[in-house]
Scaffold this motif. Structure first.
Motif, PDB file in Angstrom:
ATOM      1  N   THR A  42       0.831  -1.201   0.000  1.00 21.84           N
ATOM      2  CA  THR A  42       0.000   0.000   0.000  1.00 21.84           C
ATOM      3  C   THR A  42       0.863   1.248   0.000  1.00 21.84           C
ATOM      4  O   THR A  42       0.630   2.177  -0.781  1.00 21.84           O
ATOM      5  N   THR A  66      -9.160   0.361  -9.511  1.00 17.77           N
ATOM      6  CA  THR A  66     -10.579   0.155  -9.185  1.00 17.77           C
ATOM      7  C   THR A  66     -11.101  -1.111  -9.874  1.00 17.77           C
ATOM      8  O   THR A  66     -11.822  -1.907  -9.249  1.00 17.77           O
ATOM      9  N   GLU A  68      -9.395  -3.732 -10.828  1.00 18.48           N
ATOM     10  CA  GLU A  68      -8.805  -4.900 -10.167  1.00 18.48           C
ATOM     11  C   GLU A  68      -9.464  -5.166  -8.815  1.00 18.48           C
ATOM     12  O   GLU A  68      -9.719  -6.305  -8.456  1.00 18.48           O
ATOM     13  N   ALA A  69      -9.758  -4.115  -8.080  1.00 21.97           N
ATOM     14  CA  ALA A  69     -10.418  -4.274  -6.774  1.00 21.97           C
ATOM     15  C   ALA A  69     -11.817  -4.847  -6.959  1.00 21.97           C
ATOM     16  O   ALA A  69     -12.251  -5.694  -6.161  1.00 21.97           O
ATOM     17  N   ASP A  70     -12.511  -4.404  -7.990  1.00 20.49           N
ATOM     18  CA  ASP A  70     -13.870  -4.904  -8.256  1.00 20.49           C
ATOM     19  C   ASP A  70     -13.863  -6.372  -8.663  1.00 20.49           C
ATOM     20  O   ASP A  70     -14.826  -7.084  -8.435  1.00 20.49           O
ATOM     21  N   SER A  72     -11.943  -8.618  -7.401  1.00 22.61           N
ATOM     22  CA  SER A  72     -11.632  -9.438  -6.224  1.00 22.61           C
ATOM     23  C   SER A  72     -12.870  -9.872  -5.489  1.00 22.61           C
ATOM     24  O   SER A  72     -13.836  -9.213  -5.359  1.00 22.61           O
TER      25      SER A  72
END
Length: 72
Positions: A42, A66, A68-70, A72
């Motif tokens: 981070t 964003t 990539e986070a979505d 997961s």
């Protein structure tokens, strides 16, 4: 050119917003012990992002992260 104090104020405010977004205290970024892998990643991401000056490049980075986070 910005004065050093102005630069520090901007950096401090940015770090506070990042900490708030991550729901972590600012002190998380300054731990004296061995940081966990996620914290290291981070901090590396934040430092790299902070060096990007082009607003369009920053937007592309945010879009990528964003997405990539979505996933997961």
């Amino acid at each position: 050119m910005k004065k050093p104090d102005a630069h520090l104020s901007i950096a401090r405010a940015s770090l506070e917003r990042i900490a708030q977004t991550l729901d972590e205290p600012v002190s998380t970024f300054f731990t004296g012990g061995e940081p966990e892998s996620r914290e290291v990643e981070t901090l590396a991401l934040v430092r790299a992002f902070d060096r990007i000056r082009d607003p369009q490049a920053r937007a592309r980075c945010l879009t990528f992260v964003t997405a990539e986070a979505d996933r997961s």
